[in-house]
Motif scaffolding. Structure first.
Motif, mmCIF file in Angstrom:
data_model
loop_
_atom_site.group_PDB
_atom_site.id
_atom_site.type_symbol
_atom_site.label_atom_id
_atom_site.label_comp_id
_atom_site.label_asym_id
_atom_site.label_seq_id
_atom_site.Cartn_x
_atom_site.Cartn_y
_atom_site.Cartn_z
ATOM 1 N N GLY A 45 0.904 -1.265 -0.095
ATOM 2 C CA GLY A 45 -0.024 -0.016 0.021
ATOM 3 C C GLY A 45 0.757 1.214 -0.006
ATOM 4 N N LYS A 72 -4.125 -10.221 -2.386
ATOM 5 C CA LYS A 72 -4.788 -9.818 -1.234
ATOM 6 C C LYS A 72 -4.395 -8.235 -1.268
ATOM 7 N N THR A 75 -6.332 -5.624 -3.235
ATOM 8 C CA THR A 75 -7.801 -5.195 -3.277
ATOM 9 C C THR A 75 -8.059 -3.775 -3.151
ATOM 10 N N GLY A 76 -8.708 -3.109 -4.229
ATOM 11 C CA GLY A 76 -8.750 -1.793 -4.229
ATOM 12 C C GLY A 76 -7.859 -0.828 -4.663
ATOM 13 N N ARG A 77 -6.889 -1.618 -5.267
ATOM 14 C CA ARG A 77 -5.731 -0.698 -5.790
ATOM 15 C C ARG A 77 -5.180 -1.356 -7.118
ATOM 16 N N ARG A 78 -6.005 -2.282 -7.623
ATOM 17 C CA ARG A 78 -5.703 -2.761 -9.022
ATOM 18 C C ARG A 78 -5.163 -1.949 -10.127
ATOM 19 N N ASP A 79 -5.984 -0.823 -10.169
ATOM 20 C CA ASP A 79 -5.894 0.207 -11.308
ATOM 21 C C ASP A 79 -4.635 0.898 -10.996
ATOM 22 N N GLU A 80 -4.022 1.125 -9.865
ATOM 23 C CA GLU A 80 -2.892 1.850 -9.504
ATOM 24 C C GLU A 80 -1.559 1.095 -9.849
#
Length: 326
Positions: A45, A72, A75-80
């Motif tokens: 992160g 894992k 999660t919520g960061r794939r596009d970054e």
């Protein structure tokens, strides 16, 4: 340092990624355990926040557990993130059937294995596509053309966005590129492993292909953190020739020279070692690994360090290390 590091184009028409990437291998494999490690999800992160957007993993790390960990954390960061993984190696086992991280895995570049490996990686990473999928090593029993052909099927199916290869010779690269465009080549490059400077690196520059150095810090040696060759039985370095006591002591001269330059820049040895790698070309994106946020931040800051021509020449002239690479 500013919050986000500068970017580089990973290959000619590929994504812009942070000039420093993150190798995730050591989070679960090869280097034993470390009580100082931070939560891997927190490390990944923080990497995304800093602009360290190229994440590198493989199905063989663990095996399999590293991809699950990375998936894992995404999660919520794939596009970054520009996500890279690999297939084509099989973990060697101990007599008791458990994986042995101190021995080099064996290659399997057969098309059937690679097709299954791609699907397995997609499942463990919990993604619908992989940005960069490497053949982890050439398989001497399988023609390069057959292995790359299987990966090209993955591209056509939308499972892979680009094909990479790892530890390929120039001759193998020419053969691979004749089957399908290659996005990136991953091979070892650091101040104590300079084999590719006159071969693979220029090939990549000529062909608009990214070069992704693994172990750019000499498996931690170039950071200056180690002054004695004391590694646990589960640590890959315990059997590595360059980390054996006599070679280790001889190789400390390399670290001493790097630290002397680092002192003039008020930088760390790791930052100087990474800055040297970055100076080898704009198509170079090293992937130092770490399990600690502080080290991640230190490595990322190397993207802003510019070494003088004199200091680069001094580093170029460092002696070859004692001991073979493996």
């Amino acid at each position: 340092m500013s919050e986000r590091i500068e970017t580089r184009r990973l290959w000619a028409d590929g994504p812009a990624v942070g000039a420093i990437g993150l190798g995730c291998m050591g989070m679960t494999w090869a280097y034993g355990t470390d009580s100082r490690s931070d939560d891997p999800g927190a490390v990944i992160g923080r990497a995304a926040t800093l602009g360290v957007t190229l994440l590198d993993t493989s199905d063989v790390y663990g095996p399999f557990t590293n991809e699950e960990l990375v998936g894992k954390a995404l999660t919520g960061r794939r596009d970054e993130i520009t996500l890279a993984t690999k297939g084509g190696l099989i973990e060697r086992l101990r007599a008791d059937g458990t994986p042995d991280p101190t021995r080099m895995p064996s290659p399997d570049g057969s098309p059937d294995h690679l097709r299954q490996a791609i699907d397995g990686s997609l499942r463990r990473l919990a993604v619908d596509h992989i940005d960069l999928y490497y053949l982890h090593r050439p398989d001497p029993q399988i023609p390069v053309e057959d292995s790359i052909g299987a990966l090209a099927e993955g591209v056509r199916a939308g499972k892979i966005r680009a094909i990479g290869v790892s530890e390929f010779s120039v001759e193998q690269l020419d053969r691979a590129a004749a089957v399908h465009p290659i996005g990136a080549v991953q091979s070892e490059l650091s101040l104590w492993t300079r084999d590719h400077l006159d071969t693979t690196l220029p090939w990549c520059a000529r062909n608009g292909v990214g070069f992704v150095p693994f172990a750019p810090l000499g498996r931690g040696f170039l950071t200056g953190a180690f002054r004695e060759a004391t590694f646990g039985a589960d640590d890959f370095r315990s059997g590595n020739p360059r980390f054996q006591p006599e070679n280790f002591r001889a190789n400390l001269a390399i670290v001493d020279a790097v630290e002397a330059i680092a002192a003039r820049y008020e930088a760390t040895a790791a930052q100087v070692a990474l800055a040297w790698v970055l100076a080898q070309g704009e198509h170079v994106v090293p992937i130092p690994g770490t399990r600690r946020i502080a080290r991640l931040e230190e490595n990322a800051a190397a993207a802003a360090l510019r070494l003088s021509a004199e200091d680069l020449a001094t580093l170029d002239a460092l002696p070859a290390p004692a001991g073979s690479r493996y």
